[in-house]
Design a protein around this motif. Structure first.
Motif, PDB file in Angstrom:
ATOM      1  N   TRP A  25       0.842  -1.194   0.000  1.00  0.00           N
ATOM      2  CA  TRP A  25       0.000   0.000   0.000  1.00  0.00           C
ATOM      3  C   TRP A  25       0.877   1.245   0.000  1.00  0.00           C
ATOM      4  CZ3 TRP A  25      -5.300   0.108  -0.426  1.00  0.00           C
ATOM      5  CH2 TRP A  25      -5.881   1.380  -0.355  1.00  0.00           C
ATOM      6  N   GLU A  26       0.935   1.891  -1.145  1.00  0.00           N
ATOM      7  CA  GLU A  26       1.561   3.203  -1.270  1.00  0.00           C
ATOM      8  C   GLU A  26       0.546   4.089  -1.964  1.00  0.00           C
ATOM      9  OE1 GLU A  26       4.994   2.396  -3.577  1.00  0.00           O
ATOM     10  OE2 GLU A  26       6.066   1.351  -1.972  1.00  0.00           O
ATOM     11  N   TRP A  27       0.345   5.294  -1.442  1.00  0.00           N
ATOM     12  CA  TRP A  27      -0.736   6.125  -1.949  1.00  0.00           C
ATOM     13  C   TRP A  27      -0.602   6.382  -3.451  1.00  0.00           C
ATOM     14  CZ3 TRP A  27      -4.603   6.120   1.182  1.00  0.00           C
ATOM     15  CH2 TRP A  27      -4.405   6.134   2.560  1.00  0.00           C
ATOM     16  N   ASP A  28       0.611   6.675  -3.913  1.00  0.00           N
ATOM     17  CA  ASP A  28       0.796   6.934  -5.336  1.00  0.00           C
ATOM     18  C   ASP A  28       0.506   5.687  -6.168  1.00  0.00           C
ATOM     19  OD1 ASP A  28       1.373   9.618  -5.161  1.00  0.00           O
ATOM     20  OD2 ASP A  28       3.539   9.329  -5.058  1.00  0.00           O
ATOM     21  N   ALA A  29       0.887   4.517  -5.639  1.00  0.00           N
ATOM     22  CA  ALA A  29       0.624   3.279  -6.375  1.00  0.00           C
ATOM     23  C   ALA A  29      -0.872   3.004  -6.454  1.00  0.00           C
ATOM     24  CB  ALA A  29       1.342   2.111  -5.707  1.00  0.00           C
ATOM     25  N   VAL A  30      -1.591   3.273  -5.390  1.00  0.00           N
ATOM     26  CA  VAL A  30      -3.044   3.084  -5.391  1.00  0.00           C
ATOM     27  C   VAL A  30      -3.697   4.034  -6.392  1.00  0.00           C
ATOM     28  CG1 VAL A  30      -5.125   3.255  -3.983  1.00  0.00           C
ATOM     29  CG2 VAL A  30      -3.069   2.221  -3.024  1.00  0.00           C
ATOM     30  N   LEU A  31      -3.230   5.278  -6.435  1.00  0.00           N
ATOM     31  CA  LEU A  31      -3.750   6.223  -7.424  1.00  0.00           C
ATOM     32  C   LEU A  31      -3.406   5.781  -8.845  1.00  0.00           C
ATOM     33  CD1 LEU A  31      -2.932   9.575  -5.609  1.00  0.00           C
ATOM     34  CD2 LEU A  31      -5.200   8.579  -5.937  1.00  0.00           C
ATOM     35  N   ASP A  32      -2.234   5.180  -9.020  1.00  0.00           N
ATOM     36  CA  ASP A  32      -1.882   4.640 -10.338  1.00  0.00           C
ATOM     37  C   ASP A  32      -2.839   3.519 -10.733  1.00  0.00           C
ATOM     38  OD1 ASP A  32       0.238   6.399 -10.536  1.00  0.00           O
ATOM     39  OD2 ASP A  32       1.758   4.926  -9.937  1.00  0.00           O
ATOM     40  N   ASP A  33      -3.221   2.667  -9.768  1.00  0.00           N
ATOM     41  CA  ASP A  33      -4.221   1.634 -10.049  1.00  0.00           C
ATOM     42  C   ASP A  33      -5.498   2.257 -10.603  1.00  0.00           C
ATOM     43  OD1 ASP A  33      -2.448  -0.162  -8.855  1.00  0.00           O
ATOM     44  OD2 ASP A  33      -3.592  -0.314  -6.987  1.00  0.00           O
ATOM     45  N   ILE A  63      -0.941  -3.971   4.996  1.00  0.00           N
ATOM     46  CA  ILE A  63      -1.655  -2.793   4.520  1.00  0.00           C
ATOM     47  C   ILE A  63      -2.189  -1.978   5.693  1.00  0.00           C
ATOM     48  CG2 ILE A  63      -3.768  -2.042   3.345  1.00  0.00           C
ATOM     49  CD1 ILE A  63      -3.260  -4.160   1.242  1.00  0.00           C
ATOM     50  N   THR A  64      -2.839  -2.628   6.637  1.00  0.00           N
ATOM     51  CA  THR A  64      -3.427  -1.877   7.753  1.00  0.00           C
ATOM     52  C   THR A  64      -2.348  -1.211   8.605  1.00  0.00           C
ATOM     53  OG1 THR A  64      -3.560  -3.908   9.088  1.00  0.00           O
ATOM     54  CG2 THR A  64      -5.506  -3.290   7.820  1.00  0.00           C
ATOM     55  N   ASP A  65      -1.171  -1.838   8.709  1.00  0.00           N
ATOM     56  CA  ASP A  65      -0.077  -1.197   9.441  1.00  0.00           C
ATOM     57  C   ASP A  65       0.367   0.090   8.743  1.00  0.00           C
ATOM     58  OD1 ASP A  65      -0.004  -3.030  11.473  1.00  0.00           O
ATOM     59  OD2 ASP A  65       1.694  -4.175  10.684  1.00  0.00           O
ATOM     60  N   VAL A  66       0.389   0.068   7.404  1.00  0.00           N
ATOM     61  CA  VAL A  66       0.754   1.281   6.664  1.00  0.00           C
ATOM     62  C   VAL A  66      -0.268   2.380   6.933  1.00  0.00           C
ATOM     63  CG1 VAL A  66       0.994   2.281   4.366  1.00  0.00           C
ATOM     64  CG2 VAL A  66       2.060   0.090   4.875  1.00  0.00           C
ATOM     65  N   ARG A 110       0.137   4.147  10.280  1.00  0.00           N
ATOM     66  CA  ARG A 110       1.322   4.994  10.398  1.00  0.00           C
ATOM     67  C   ARG A 110       1.269   6.210   9.482  1.00  0.00           C
ATOM     68  NH1 ARG A 110       3.950  -0.069   9.883  1.00  0.00           N
ATOM     69  NH2 ARG A 110       4.583   0.529   7.761  1.00  0.00           N
ATOM     70  N   SER A 111       0.288   6.242   8.601  1.00  0.00           N
ATOM     71  CA  SER A 111       0.272   7.250   7.551  1.00  0.00           C
ATOM     72  C   SER A 111      -0.342   8.559   8.043  1.00  0.00           C
ATOM     73  CB  SER A 111      -0.535   6.734   6.357  1.00  0.00           C
ATOM     74  OG  SER A 111      -0.813   7.777   5.458  1.00  0.00           O
ATOM     75  N   PRO A 112       0.341   9.687   7.849  1.00  0.00           N
ATOM     76  CA  PRO A 112      -0.251  10.972   8.237  1.00  0.00           C
ATOM     77  C   PRO A 112      -1.501  11.300   7.428  1.00  0.00           C
ATOM     78  CG  PRO A 112       1.822  11.308   7.053  1.00  0.00           C
ATOM     79  CD  PRO A 112       1.725   9.846   7.342  1.00  0.00           C
ATOM     80  N   GLU A 113      -1.577  10.833   6.178  1.00  0.00           N
ATOM     81  CA  GLU A 113      -2.756  11.095   5.357  1.00  0.00           C
ATOM     82  C   GLU A 113      -3.979  10.358   5.886  1.00  0.00           C
ATOM     83  OE1 GLU A 113       0.873  11.424   2.702  1.00  0.00           O
ATOM     84  OE2 GLU A 113       0.127  10.004   4.201  1.00  0.00           O
ATOM     85  N   PHE A 114      -3.767   9.170   6.453  1.00  0.00           N
ATOM     86  CA  PHE A 114      -4.872   8.406   7.033  1.00  0.00           C
ATOM     87  C   PHE A 114      -5.286   9.001   8.368  1.00  0.00           C
ATOM     88  CE2 PHE A 114      -6.661   4.644   9.269  1.00  0.00           C
ATOM     89  CZ  PHE A 114      -7.635   4.279   8.346  1.00  0.00           C
ATOM     90  N   ALA A 115      -4.307   9.459   9.141  1.00  0.00           N
ATOM     91  CA  ALA A 115      -4.621  10.081  10.429  1.00  0.00           C
ATOM     92  C   ALA A 115      -5.399  11.370  10.252  1.00  0.00           C
ATOM     93  CB  ALA A 115      -3.337  10.343  11.219  1.00  0.00           C
ATOM     94  N   ASP A 116      -5.057  12.126   9.203  1.00  0.00           N
ATOM     95  CA  ASP A 116      -5.724  13.412   8.976  1.00  0.00           C
ATOM     96  C   ASP A 116      -5.579  13.801   7.515  1.00  0.00           C
ATOM     97  OD1 ASP A 116      -6.899  15.875   9.146  1.00  0.00           O
ATOM     98  OD2 ASP A 116      -5.302  16.815  10.307  1.00  0.00           O
ATOM     99  N   ALA A 117      -6.676  13.682   6.767  1.00  0.00           N
ATOM    100  CA  ALA A 117      -6.652  14.011   5.347  1.00  0.00           C
ATOM    101  C   ALA A 117      -6.921  15.485   5.074  1.00  0.00           C
ATOM    102  CB  ALA A 117      -7.676  13.160   4.588  1.00  0.00           C
TER     103      ALA A 117
END
Length: 240
Positions: A55-63, A148-151, A154-161
């Motif tokens: 799970w990487e945000w840019d990779a998910v957006l690429d999907d 995935i859930t661990d990412v 830890r992600s600042p974007e998930f903590a606060d978008a």
């Protein structure tokens, strides 16, 4: 990565539907036919019938980019619930020419940073209790994977978008739930403080974001699909 997807068809502008954490594309079965758009729903990587992957945000957006090409969705409107709502904001930030994006109660994790709550006396203790509940829940989930859930956690974007939303220049709507999901009674003040923090911070951090409140819980897509569809349809009509 090729995502599992379902084309609901429909007349109107192209619309990409993104489910929440732990969900899948079936979440939109009732709501999608009510939308005045050509709707395509996807299973995000690691969910539903889509393959696993880091799970990487840019990779998910690429999907998602690849999905729009596969289905011929030129400049889609993106509507996401929960985690999908945060991704809708990331998509709109990546695509300044996006016609519109909508987040259905996707904004901050339930265990966001303490400063994102309106303070009250038991805040730190209640936040620790909720974190422990999520830790225990994580042990019982097989998909998405623990990696995935661990990412996410830890992600600042998930903590606060909200900082992501603040950089969106396209028309952006956040639909905010006004009711709490079922939680132990002792944690109701924490949920109320979470919502109060959003109401305090959104006008300051994200003056570019239109906010509408709905009399529903975080599960608004399943609880009130007709009302959610009406809000989405009106925002699409107004921005068009």
């Amino acid at each position: 990565m090729k995502l599992a997807a379902h084309d609901h068809g429909g007349d109107g502008p192209p619309l990409l539907l993104l489910h929440g954490a732990g969900g899948d594309l079936s979440a939109w079965e009732t709501l999608a036919p009510q939308l005045n758009a050509r709707c395509v729903a996807v299973d995000l990587r690691g969910h539903g019938r889509s393959p696993d992957g880091p799970w990487e945000w840019d990779a998910v957006l690429d999907d998602l980019e690849a999905t729009t090409v596969q289905f011929g969705l030129s400049q889609p409107i993106v509507v996401g619930h929960s985690l999908g709502g945060a991704l809708a904001g990331m998509w709109a930030r990546r695509h300044p020419d996006c016609p519109a994006a909508i987040s259905l109660d996707g904004h901050r994790s339930g265990t966001t940073n303490p400063e994102n709550y309106v303070h009250y006396d038991r805040l730190e203790a209640d936040l620790a209790t909720l974190t422990s509940m999520f830790d225990a829940q994580q042990e019982t989930i097989t998909r998405p994977s623990r990696e995935i859930t661990d990412v996410w956690r830890r992600s600042p974007e998930f903590a606060d978008a909200l900082p992501v939303f603040a950089r969106v220049t396209a028309p952006f709507l956040l639909v905010l739930a006004t009711k709490n999901l079922p939680v132990p009674p002792d944690l109701i003040p924490l949920m109320d403080a979470h919502r109060a923090g959003l109401r305090r911070d959104l006008p300051v951090v994200c003056p570019n974001v239109e906010v509408q409140e709905i009399d529903a819980t975080h599960g608004m897509v399943a609880e009130q699909p007709l009302e959610v569809a009406a809000i989405v349809n009106e925002f699409i009509r107004a921005t068009a």
